[in-house]
Design a protein around this motif. Structure first.
Motif, PDB file in Angstrom:
ATOM      1  N   SER A  97      -2.744 -17.915 -45.380  1.00 41.99           N
ATOM      2  CA  SER A  97      -2.158 -16.311 -45.971  1.00 41.99           C
ATOM      3  C   SER A  97      -1.184 -15.564 -45.166  1.00 41.99           C
ATOM      4  CB  SER A  97      -3.625 -15.422 -46.197  1.00 41.99           C
ATOM      5  OG  SER A  97      -4.397 -15.998 -47.283  1.00 41.99           O
ATOM      6  N   PHE A  98      -1.549 -15.622 -43.950  1.00 46.13           N
ATOM      7  CA  PHE A  98      -0.682 -14.828 -42.860  1.00 46.13           C
ATOM      8  C   PHE A  98       0.831 -15.743 -42.850  1.00 46.13           C
ATOM      9  CE2 PHE A  98       1.210 -14.586 -38.672  1.00 46.13           C
ATOM     10  CZ  PHE A  98       1.427 -13.310 -38.686  1.00 46.13           C
ATOM     11  N   ILE A  99       0.880 -17.068 -42.849  1.00 46.92           N
ATOM     12  CA  ILE A  99       2.027 -17.563 -42.859  1.00 46.92           C
ATOM     13  C   ILE A  99       2.767 -17.395 -44.102  1.00 46.92           C
ATOM     14  CG2 ILE A  99       2.983 -20.156 -42.752  1.00 46.92           C
ATOM     15  CD1 ILE A  99       2.022 -19.045 -39.926  1.00 46.92           C
ATOM     16  N   GLN A 100       2.135 -17.556 -45.079  1.00 47.68           N
ATOM     17  CA  GLN A 100       2.641 -17.574 -46.391  1.00 47.68           C
ATOM     18  C   GLN A 100       3.573 -15.841 -46.457  1.00 47.68           C
ATOM     19  OE1 GLN A 100      -0.629 -18.452 -49.007  1.00 47.68           O
ATOM     20  NE2 GLN A 100       0.809 -19.866 -49.812  1.00 47.68           N
ATOM     21  N   SER A 101       2.683 -14.726 -45.868  1.00 44.29           N
ATOM     22  CA  SER A 101       3.116 -13.430 -45.923  1.00 44.29           C
ATOM     23  C   SER A 101       4.357 -13.524 -45.014  1.00 44.29           C
ATOM     24  CB  SER A 101       2.185 -12.563 -45.288  1.00 44.29           C
ATOM     25  OG  SER A 101       2.139 -12.648 -43.957  1.00 44.29           O
ATOM     26  N   LYS A 102       4.593 -14.434 -44.216  1.00 44.28           N
ATOM     27  CA  LYS A 102       5.901 -14.547 -43.379  1.00 44.28           C
ATOM     28  C   LYS A 102       7.149 -15.096 -44.146  1.00 44.28           C
ATOM     29  CE  LYS A 102       4.388 -11.889 -40.081  1.00 44.28           C
ATOM     30  NZ  LYS A 102       4.771 -10.415 -39.908  1.00 44.28           N
ATOM     31  N   GLY A 103       6.872 -15.553 -45.224  1.00 45.85           N
ATOM     32  CA  GLY A 103       8.060 -16.277 -46.223  1.00 45.85           C
ATOM     33  C   GLY A 103       7.819 -17.656 -46.095  1.00 45.85           C
ATOM     34  N   ILE A 104       6.790 -18.325 -45.632  1.00 44.85           N
ATOM     35  CA  ILE A 104       6.525 -19.581 -45.610  1.00 44.85           C
ATOM     36  C   ILE A 104       6.029 -20.183 -46.867  1.00 44.85           C
ATOM     37  CG2 ILE A 104       5.784 -21.965 -44.342  1.00 44.85           C
ATOM     38  CD1 ILE A 104       7.502 -19.651 -42.560  1.00 44.85           C
ATOM     39  N   HIS A 105       6.749 -21.386 -47.438  1.00 48.37           N
ATOM     40  CA  HIS A 105       6.310 -22.021 -48.574  1.00 48.37           C
ATOM     41  C   HIS A 105       5.255 -23.102 -48.570  1.00 48.37           C
ATOM     42  CE1 HIS A 105      10.564 -20.552 -50.606  1.00 48.37           C
ATOM     43  NE2 HIS A 105       9.940 -19.622 -50.135  1.00 48.37           N
ATOM     44  N   GLN A 106       4.555 -23.070 -49.627  1.00 50.57           N
ATOM     45  CA  GLN A 106       3.415 -24.372 -49.593  1.00 50.57           C
ATOM     46  C   GLN A 106       4.199 -25.561 -49.394  1.00 50.57           C
ATOM     47  OE1 GLN A 106       1.471 -24.907 -53.081  1.00 50.57           O
ATOM     48  NE2 GLN A 106      -0.195 -26.050 -52.205  1.00 50.57           N
ATOM     49  N   LYS A 107       5.248 -25.977 -49.870  1.00 56.63           N
ATOM     50  CA  LYS A 107       6.084 -27.194 -49.700  1.00 56.63           C
ATOM     51  C   LYS A 107       6.422 -27.346 -48.000  1.00 56.63           C
ATOM     52  CE  LYS A 107      10.763 -25.564 -51.165  1.00 56.63           C
ATOM     53  NZ  LYS A 107      11.657 -25.505 -52.103  1.00 56.63           N
ATOM     54  N   ASP A 108       6.354 -26.124 -47.307  1.00 50.98           N
ATOM     55  CA  ASP A 108       6.682 -26.209 -46.046  1.00 50.98           C
ATOM     56  C   ASP A 108       5.369 -26.869 -45.260  1.00 50.98           C
ATOM     57  OD1 ASP A 108       9.253 -25.330 -46.620  1.00 50.98           O
ATOM     58  OD2 ASP A 108       8.553 -23.272 -46.432  1.00 50.98           O
ATOM     59  N   PHE A 109       4.185 -26.773 -45.736  1.00 56.10           N
ATOM     60  CA  PHE A 109       3.032 -27.089 -45.081  1.00 56.10           C
ATOM     61  C   PHE A 109       2.985 -28.286 -44.307  1.00 56.10           C
ATOM     62  CE2 PHE A 109       0.519 -23.585 -47.390  1.00 56.10           C
ATOM     63  CZ  PHE A 109       1.174 -22.673 -46.933  1.00 56.10           C
ATOM     64  N   PRO A 110       3.126 -29.457 -45.142  1.00 51.97           N
ATOM     65  CA  PRO A 110       3.077 -30.942 -44.483  1.00 51.97           C
ATOM     66  C   PRO A 110       3.820 -30.848 -43.288  1.00 51.97           C
ATOM     67  CG  PRO A 110       3.518 -30.872 -46.863  1.00 51.97           C
ATOM     68  CD  PRO A 110       3.487 -29.577 -46.453  1.00 51.97           C
ATOM     69  N   ARG A 111       5.106 -30.370 -43.181  1.00 47.87           N
ATOM     70  CA  ARG A 111       5.930 -30.601 -41.996  1.00 47.87           C
ATOM     71  C   ARG A 111       5.330 -29.405 -40.757  1.00 47.87           C
ATOM     72  NH1 ARG A 111      10.526 -31.400 -39.254  1.00 47.87           N
ATOM     73  NH2 ARG A 111      11.462 -29.653 -38.039  1.00 47.87           N
ATOM     74  N   ILE A 112       5.119 -28.312 -41.248  1.00 48.34           N
ATOM     75  CA  ILE A 112       4.827 -27.436 -40.072  1.00 48.34           C
ATOM     76  C   ILE A 112       3.204 -27.651 -39.587  1.00 48.34           C
ATOM     77  CG2 ILE A 112       4.118 -24.785 -39.771  1.00 48.34           C
ATOM     78  CD1 ILE A 112       6.132 -24.057 -41.801  1.00 48.34           C
ATOM     79  N   PHE A 113       2.051 -27.845 -40.396  1.00 46.37           N
ATOM     80  CA  PHE A 113       0.969 -27.935 -39.942  1.00 46.37           C
ATOM     81  C   PHE A 113       0.944 -29.634 -39.436  1.00 46.37           C
ATOM     82  CE2 PHE A 113       0.057 -24.276 -43.046  1.00 46.37           C
ATOM     83  CZ  PHE A 113       0.297 -23.549 -41.999  1.00 46.37           C
ATOM     84  N   GLY A 114       1.378 -30.584 -40.094  1.00 46.29           N
ATOM     85  CA  GLY A 114       1.468 -31.844 -39.753  1.00 46.29           C
ATOM     86  C   GLY A 114       1.877 -32.026 -38.452  1.00 46.29           C
ATOM     87  N   MET A 115       3.083 -31.203 -38.000  1.00 49.12           N
ATOM     88  CA  MET A 115       3.493 -31.588 -36.600  1.00 49.12           C
ATOM     89  C   MET A 115       2.704 -30.820 -35.611  1.00 49.12           C
ATOM     90  SD  MET A 115       7.807 -31.107 -36.917  1.00 49.12           S
ATOM     91  CE  MET A 115       7.739 -31.051 -35.272  1.00 49.12           C
TER      92      MET A 115
END
Length: 306
Positions: A97-115
């Protein structure tokens, strides 16, 4: 929490609040079937979960499904970040929720959290929020561009602002990196590099081949990627080939530091051999930057002119 969180993720996280009254209840059986279906092969194949782990807790199954729904390799994430084993779904949801509040999209999650799965167990107040403050206050990144910066370099979110990001920014600025936009949007990987163990040794190597301190600094300012190359695997073999086989002058490297960005085996050696066989002289930038067609045309024209 965002008013409209990603549907799939919201579903997986909400499962944790569905407490079954008995093991035989349909409320328990339905989620358990869904949770076990996809993660099963992942859990059995990953070394953390051998075939003896047949009775995984609902808590773990929910967590695995949560990660998989986000497009993250759960086995890899749990291996790289053991803290995820004990993290609650509520705490993970807070991070999301915090990350999304900063403008990060769900489609960005695999790259960001995967890394960087460590992000999922970070402390929002003491670790994550300071990074966004750093981006805003020190790099002058507007809020609507946070997503662009984080997608470029997710590792920013697992770096200490006090111990890593600010000291590195200070060092780079002392060298002459004045363009904050370039550091934020193009060369942000430099900010997560270790000054003592990564950046300084590369400058020292450039000095060791005969460049002055100012010349070495000028090279990295013109080609920041030099700070990302390995001394042993990149600088050393490429310089040795440049000096011993190509027998070119150091001044050419000063003028064209991008030389180190080209593949030794796939570009530098083949092009050099063509130049040697043709008996023509070709400036280093033209030799390496040209497309195959342009390079062969250059050789042909040079031979004709000779």
């Amino acid at each position: 929490m965002p008013t409209s969180p990603a549907t799939a993720l919201h579903f997986s996280l909400c499962l944790s609040s569905q407490k079954p009254t008995s093991p035989s209840s349909s409320a328990f059986q339905q989620p358990n079937t869904q949770l076990a279906a996809k993660p099963k092969s992942i859990l059995h194949e990953h070394p953390l979960y051998t075939s003896t782990h047949k009775n995984l807790s609902l808590h773990i199954k929910e967590k695995v499904l949560c990660l998989e729904i986000m497009g993250i390799d759960s086995g890899k994430a749990l291996s790289l970040n053991p803290s995820l084993h004990t993290a609650t779904l509520d705490s993970i949801q807070s991070i999301i929720s915090f990350i999304q509040s900063k403008g990060i999209h769900q489609k960005d999650f695999p790259r960001i959290f995967g890394m960087c799965p460590k992000i999922l167990t970070s402390n929002i107040r003491t670790e994550l929020n300071p990074v966004f403050n750093f981006l805003s206050q020190d790099l002058k990144v507007p809020d609507h561009n946070f997503r662009r910066v984080i997608n470029k370099c997710p590792r920013l979110l697992v770096c200490s602002v006090r111990d890593q990001l600010k000291p590195c920014l200070f060092y780079l600025q002392r060298l002459g990196f004045e363009d904050l936009d370039a550091l934020a949007y193009q060369d942000s990987v430099l900010l997560v590099s270790n000054v003592q163990n990564t950046l300084i040794p590369k400058l020292r190597y450039l000095e060791s081949i005969g460049l002055s301190r100012n010349e070495a600094v000028d090279m990295v300012l013109r080609c920041p990627a030099l700070f990302t190359f390995s001394v042993d695997n990149n600088f050393t073999p490429k310089y040795e080939y440049f000096a011993e086989e190509m027998k070119r002058k150091l001044g050419e490297l000063k003028e064209f530091p991008q030389y180190f960005a080209f593949s030794l085996e796939k570009r530098i050696k083949p092009r050099h051999m063509e130049v040697v066989q043709s008996g023509v002289k070709v400036p280093l930038p033209l030799m390496l930057k040209s497309t195959d067609e342009e390079f062969m045309e250059l050789i042909t024209l040079s031979q004709g002119a000779g």
